[in-house]
Design a protein around this motif. Structure first.
Motif, PDB file in Angstrom:
ATOM      1  N   GLU A 126      -1.771  10.440  -5.304  1.00 29.12           N
ATOM      2  CA  GLU A 126      -2.469   9.145  -5.299  1.00 29.12           C
ATOM      3  C   GLU A 126      -2.349   8.539  -3.910  1.00 29.12           C
ATOM      4  O   GLU A 126      -1.259   8.527  -3.338  1.00 29.12           O
ATOM      5  CB  GLU A 126      -1.866   8.210  -6.348  1.00 29.12           C
ATOM      6  CG  GLU A 126      -2.607   6.892  -6.495  1.00 29.12           C
ATOM      7  CD  GLU A 126      -2.026   6.019  -7.598  1.00 29.12           C
ATOM      8  OE1 GLU A 126      -2.709   5.079  -8.020  1.00 29.12           O
ATOM      9  OE2 GLU A 126      -0.883   6.266  -8.023  1.00 29.12           O
ATOM     10  N   ASP A 127      -3.454   8.042  -3.394  1.00 32.26           N
ATOM     11  CA  ASP A 127      -3.439   7.455  -2.051  1.00 32.26           C
ATOM     12  C   ASP A 127      -4.038   6.052  -2.097  1.00 32.26           C
ATOM     13  O   ASP A 127      -5.245   5.886  -2.248  1.00 32.26           O
ATOM     14  CB  ASP A 127      -4.222   8.340  -1.081  1.00 32.26           C
ATOM     15  CG  ASP A 127      -4.017   7.917   0.378  1.00 32.26           C
ATOM     16  OD1 ASP A 127      -3.458   6.832   0.600  1.00 32.26           O
ATOM     17  OD2 ASP A 127      -4.406   8.682   1.270  1.00 32.26           O
ATOM     18  N   ARG A 128      -3.166   5.076  -1.977  1.00 31.76           N
ATOM     19  CA  ARG A 128      -3.596   3.680  -1.904  1.00 31.76           C
ATOM     20  C   ARG A 128      -3.067   3.064  -0.614  1.00 31.76           C
ATOM     21  O   ARG A 128      -2.570   1.939  -0.601  1.00 31.76           O
ATOM     22  CB  ARG A 128      -3.101   2.903  -3.125  1.00 31.76           C
ATOM     23  CG  ARG A 128      -3.739   3.362  -4.422  1.00 31.76           C
ATOM     24  CD  ARG A 128      -3.476   2.415  -5.558  1.00 31.76           C
ATOM     25  NE  ARG A 128      -4.158   2.822  -6.771  1.00 31.76           N
ATOM     26  CZ  ARG A 128      -4.129   2.143  -7.931  1.00 31.76           C
ATOM     27  NH1 ARG A 128      -3.446   1.007  -7.996  1.00 31.76           N
ATOM     28  NH2 ARG A 128      -4.773   2.586  -8.984  1.00 31.76           N
ATOM     29  N   SER A 129      -3.184   3.859   0.444  1.00 26.22           N
ATOM     30  CA  SER A 129      -2.665   3.415   1.733  1.00 26.22           C
ATOM     31  C   SER A 129      -3.738   2.836   2.643  1.00 26.22           C
ATOM     32  O   SER A 129      -3.436   2.360   3.735  1.00 26.22           O
ATOM     33  CB  SER A 129      -1.976   4.586   2.446  1.00 26.22           C
ATOM     34  OG  SER A 129      -2.896   5.645   2.675  1.00 26.22           O
ATOM     35  N   ASP A 187      -6.566  -1.838   0.300  1.00 27.14           N
ATOM     36  CA  ASP A 187      -6.276  -1.292  -1.028  1.00 27.14           C
ATOM     37  C   ASP A 187      -4.870  -1.717  -1.446  1.00 27.14           C
ATOM     38  O   ASP A 187      -3.977  -0.901  -1.657  1.00 27.14           O
ATOM     39  CB  ASP A 187      -6.400   0.236  -1.003  1.00 27.14           C
ATOM     40  CG  ASP A 187      -6.452   0.837  -2.403  1.00 27.14           C
ATOM     41  OD1 ASP A 187      -6.514   0.060  -3.373  1.00 27.14           O
ATOM     42  OD2 ASP A 187      -6.416   2.072  -2.515  1.00 27.14           O
ATOM     43  N   THR A 188      -4.680  -3.021  -1.556  1.00 25.92           N
ATOM     44  CA  THR A 188      -3.355  -3.580  -1.820  1.00 25.92           C
ATOM     45  C   THR A 188      -3.062  -3.607  -3.318  1.00 25.92           C
ATOM     46  O   THR A 188      -3.919  -3.923  -4.129  1.00 25.92           O
ATOM     47  CB  THR A 188      -3.264  -5.018  -1.265  1.00 25.92           C
ATOM     48  OG1 THR A 188      -3.612  -4.994   0.120  1.00 25.92           O
ATOM     49  CG2 THR A 188      -1.877  -5.586  -1.429  1.00 25.92           C
ATOM     50  N   THR A 189      -1.822  -3.274  -3.652  1.00 20.82           N
ATOM     51  CA  THR A 189      -1.375  -3.283  -5.043  1.00 20.82           C
ATOM     52  C   THR A 189      -0.280  -4.323  -5.209  1.00 20.82           C
ATOM     53  O   THR A 189       0.665  -4.373  -4.413  1.00 20.82           O
ATOM     54  CB  THR A 189      -0.834  -1.900  -5.454  1.00 20.82           C
ATOM     55  OG1 THR A 189      -1.855  -0.918  -5.280  1.00 20.82           O
ATOM     56  CG2 THR A 189      -0.391  -1.913  -6.911  1.00 20.82           C
ATOM     57  N   LYS A 219       1.284   5.838  -0.585  1.00 16.54           N
ATOM     58  CA  LYS A 219       0.762   7.178  -0.841  1.00 16.54           C
ATOM     59  C   LYS A 219       1.818   7.948  -1.606  1.00 16.54           C
ATOM     60  O   LYS A 219       2.988   7.938  -1.238  1.00 16.54           O
ATOM     61  CB  LYS A 219       0.405   7.898   0.457  1.00 16.54           C
ATOM     62  CG  LYS A 219      -0.179   9.303   0.242  1.00 16.54           C
ATOM     63  CD  LYS A 219      -0.694   9.915   1.537  1.00 16.54           C
ATOM     64  CE  LYS A 219       0.421  10.286   2.463  1.00 16.54           C
ATOM     65  NZ  LYS A 219      -0.028  11.020   3.669  1.00 16.54           N
ATOM     66  N   THR A 273       0.885  -1.162   0.000  1.00 16.68           N
ATOM     67  CA  THR A 273       0.000   0.000   0.000  1.00 16.68           C
ATOM     68  C   THR A 273       0.921   1.209   0.000  1.00 16.68           C
ATOM     69  O   THR A 273       2.057   1.140   0.508  1.00 16.68           O
ATOM     70  CB  THR A 273      -0.929   0.037   1.233  1.00 16.68           C
ATOM     71  OG1 THR A 273      -0.135   0.033   2.423  1.00 16.68           O
ATOM     72  CG2 THR A 273      -1.878  -1.147   1.236  1.00 16.68           C
TER      73      THR A 273
END
Length: 226
Positions: free
Chosen positions: A152-155, A159-161, A142, A140
């Motif tokens: 972009e915020d995927r923290s 919200d796993t990438t 940011k 995750t």
């Protein structure tokens, strides 16, 4: 047909209400003109952020009026295009380069720096083996610019990438190798270790410094092909 009638009635209500507000929008033409102005205003507002400068609306409006009248006494269309090209190709890169260098110099006083120029701070080291150049990683993160604006915020939890280490930007490939599973690292990525001279949409101009907060949730080793 019924749906169209409902939509038509709603549009009529919008236009009629517009005509009564302040007495300015009296008809469909006025309303369309106002919506066009709103779109242009939104564009100018966004450009304030992208260009990192405050545009004088009076100057913008004056230029619009000149174009509408066909008045080229201040600047011709070709002169405008030449100036824009010169600004983006020469002036802005020079301005950005100086600002990025100043920013990184200030950050460097408080964090560590690798030979490549990557600045980093290990928040948590994590456990076990660290990822290598072929592994998949689950993260995750940011992403912010040098002014602290979040791009972009995927923290958020969940919200796993999933990314492959061989396909990430050089700054990530170097930084993530410093932490293990469960680790967290903050990266200040110079443009040569990020996207370089390639703009990535409106919010990441060419030659941008990128600031990442990354949590390494898991590592998936990838076996070499025989």
């Amino acid at each position: 047909m019924k749906k169209l009638l409902i939509l038509g009635g709603a549009a009529a209500l919008v236009f009629s209400s517009c005509g009564t507000k302040g007495g300015n929008l009296k008809n469909v033409t006025d309303t369309l003109a106002y919506t066009m102005g709103m779109e242009l205003g939104e564009y100018v507002k966004n450009m304030d952020s992208v260009m990192e400068m405050k545009f004088d609306l009076a100057t913008v409006v004056a230029a619009m009026k000149d174009v509408a009248k066909g008045d080229t006494s201040v600047m011709t269309r070709q002169q405008a295009m030449d100036f824009i090209q010169e600004y983006y190709m020469v002036r802005k890169p020079r301005i950005d380069s100086a600002a990025n260098a100043d920013f990184l110099a200030q950050v460097e006083k408080n964090v560590k720096k690798t030979e490549s120029g990557l600045l980093y701070e290990i928040v948590r080291e994590g456990e076990g083996a660290k990822p290598d150049s072929a592994d998949n990683v689950f993260v995750t993160y940011k992403l912010s610019d040098r002014k602290g604006n979040v791009i972009e915020d995927r923290s958020a939890e969940g919200d796993t990438t999933k990314l492959n280490m061989a396909r990430v930007i050089p700054g990530w490939a170097e930084g993530l190798k410093m932490i293990g599973k469960g680790g967290k690292i903050k990266l200040w990525v110079p443009s040569n270790l990020g996207y370089g001279s390639r703009p990535m949409g409106r919010r990441i101009p060419a030659n941008s410094v990128l600031v990442f907060d990354v949590d390494l949730l898991d590592i998936q080793p990838v076996e070499a092909k025989k």
